[in-house]
Design a protein around this motif. Sequence first.
Motif, short mmCIF file in Angstrom:
data_model
loop_
_atom_site.label_atom_id
_atom_site.label_comp_id
_atom_site.label_asym_id
_atom_site.label_seq_id
_atom_site.Cartn_x
_atom_site.Cartn_y
_atom_site.Cartn_z
N MET A 95 0.85 -1.21 0.00
CA MET A 95 0.00 0.00 0.00
C MET A 95 0.87 1.23 0.00
O MET A 95 1.76 1.37 0.85
N ARG A 96 0.66 2.09 -0.96
CA ARG A 96 1.42 3.33 -1.03
C ARG A 96 0.50 4.51 -0.72
O ARG A 96 -0.68 4.47 -0.97
N CYS A 97 1.11 5.53 -0.19
CA CYS A 97 0.37 6.74 0.12
C CYS A 97 -0.17 7.32 -1.18
O CYS A 97 0.55 7.46 -2.16
N GLU A 98 -1.42 7.65 -1.21
CA GLU A 98 -2.03 8.16 -2.43
C GLU A 98 -1.59 9.60 -2.71
O GLU A 98 -1.87 10.14 -3.76
N ILE A 99 -0.94 10.20 -1.75
CA ILE A 99 -0.54 11.59 -1.95
C ILE A 99 0.94 11.70 -2.34
O ILE A 99 1.27 12.24 -3.37
N CYS A 100 1.80 11.10 -1.50
CA CYS A 100 3.22 11.23 -1.82
C CYS A 100 3.82 9.97 -2.42
O CYS A 100 4.92 10.00 -2.96
N GLY A 101 3.10 8.89 -2.35
CA GLY A 101 3.59 7.67 -2.96
C GLY A 101 4.54 6.86 -2.09
O GLY A 101 5.07 5.84 -2.54
N THR A 102 4.77 7.29 -0.88
CA THR A 102 5.64 6.54 0.01
C THR A 102 4.96 5.25 0.42
O THR A 102 3.74 5.22 0.60
N LYS A 103 5.78 4.24 0.55
CA LYS A 103 5.23 2.98 1.01
C LYS A 103 4.78 3.16 2.47
O LYS A 103 5.52 3.66 3.31
N ILE A 104 3.55 2.76 2.71
CA ILE A 104 3.03 2.93 4.06
C ILE A 104 3.25 1.63 4.83
O ILE A 104 2.90 0.55 4.36
N VAL A 105 3.87 1.78 6.00
CA VAL A 105 4.04 0.61 6.85
C VAL A 105 2.84 0.59 7.78
O VAL A 105 2.51 1.58 8.43
N GLY A 106 2.19 -0.51 7.79
CA GLY A 106 1.00 -0.60 8.64
C GLY A 106 -0.22 -0.08 7.92
O GLY A 106 -0.29 -0.12 6.69
N LYS A 107 -1.15 0.40 8.69
CA LYS A 107 -2.42 0.82 8.11
C LYS A 107 -2.36 2.25 7.58
O LYS A 107 -1.86 3.14 8.26
N PRO A 108 -2.81 2.47 6.35
CA PRO A 108 -2.87 3.85 5.87
C PRO A 108 -3.97 4.62 6.61
O PRO A 108 -4.90 4.03 7.12
N LEU A 109 -3.82 5.91 6.64
CA LEU A 109 -4.84 6.72 7.30
C LEU A 109 -5.74 7.30 6.23
O LEU A 109 -5.30 7.62 5.13
N ARG A 110 -6.98 7.43 6.57
CA ARG A 110 -7.93 8.05 5.65
C ARG A 110 -7.96 9.53 5.97
O ARG A 110 -8.21 9.93 7.09
N THR A 111 -7.66 10.30 4.97
CA THR A 111 -7.68 11.74 5.20
C THR A 111 -8.46 12.43 4.10
O THR A 111 -8.42 12.02 2.93
N LYS A 112 -9.17 13.46 4.48
CA LYS A 112 -10.01 14.16 3.51
C LYS A 112 -9.29 15.42 3.07
O LYS A 112 -8.99 16.31 3.88
N ILE A 113 -8.95 15.44 1.79
CA ILE A 113 -8.28 16.61 1.25
C ILE A 113 -9.10 17.14 0.08
O ILE A 113 -9.40 16.39 -0.86
N GLU A 114 -9.46 18.37 0.16
CA GLU A 114 -10.27 19.00 -0.88
C GLU A 114 -11.47 18.15 -1.26
O GLU A 114 -11.78 17.94 -2.43
N GLY A 115 -12.09 17.66 -0.27
CA GLY A 115 -13.35 16.95 -0.50
C GLY A 115 -13.23 15.48 -0.84
O GLY A 115 -14.23 14.79 -0.90
N SER A 116 -12.00 15.00 -1.12
CA SER A 116 -11.93 13.59 -1.42
C SER A 116 -11.10 12.86 -0.37
O SER A 116 -10.09 13.36 0.11
N VAL A 117 -11.58 11.69 -0.05
CA VAL A 117 -10.90 10.91 0.98
C VAL A 117 -9.78 10.12 0.32
O VAL A 117 -9.97 9.47 -0.69
N MET A 118 -8.59 10.21 0.89
CA MET A 118 -7.44 9.49 0.36
C MET A 118 -6.84 8.61 1.44
O MET A 118 -6.95 8.91 2.63
N LEU A 119 -6.18 7.59 0.97
CA LEU A 119 -5.45 6.74 1.90
C LEU A 119 -4.02 7.26 1.88
O LEU A 119 -3.36 7.25 0.85
#
Length: 152
Positions: free
Chosen positions: A1-25
């Motif tokens: 699983m990679r961060c949908e914003i910066c593309g870094t590999k996420i260790v563990g569970k990604p966080l759901r964050t709402k940016i400009e109206g859309s939820v991203m992992l």
Amino acid sequence: MRCEICGTKIVGKPLRTKIEGSVMLACPKCAKLGKIQREPPKKAKPKFMKSRPRRSEPAYEVLEDYNIIVREGREKKVWSREDLAEKIYEKVSVINRIESGRMMPDIKLAKKLERTLNIKLLEKTEETSADEFRKSSLKGATIGDIARIKKG
Ligand SMILES: [Zn+2]
């Protein structure tokens, strides 16, 4: 699983964050840029299991002689198979198959035939629950009988 914003590999569970109206992992770092969403609530288990619906509707069974009953009913009305087919919005081939006993109508069709021909095609089936069955089969049995049954 990679961060949908910066593309870094996420260790563990990604966080759901709402940016400009859309939820991203996102990774924890990017997640802070938006509004962190709480984990979606887990579906609550029902507090009590829905008991199986008791059959409130009586069960029906199509009578064995359905082919004869349909044919006689139709002949009483002096209808051709085509007439009957038209009246119940079915194909003549369906009537042919029913009257020759090659096709047992389903409950819906049987009800339609009953109404149209003024006949009785369906029979209520008595459903005895296993419990009732056990009770009635033990009725009249003596204690000795029951003991014998238990011993097998
Ligand atoms: Zn990131």
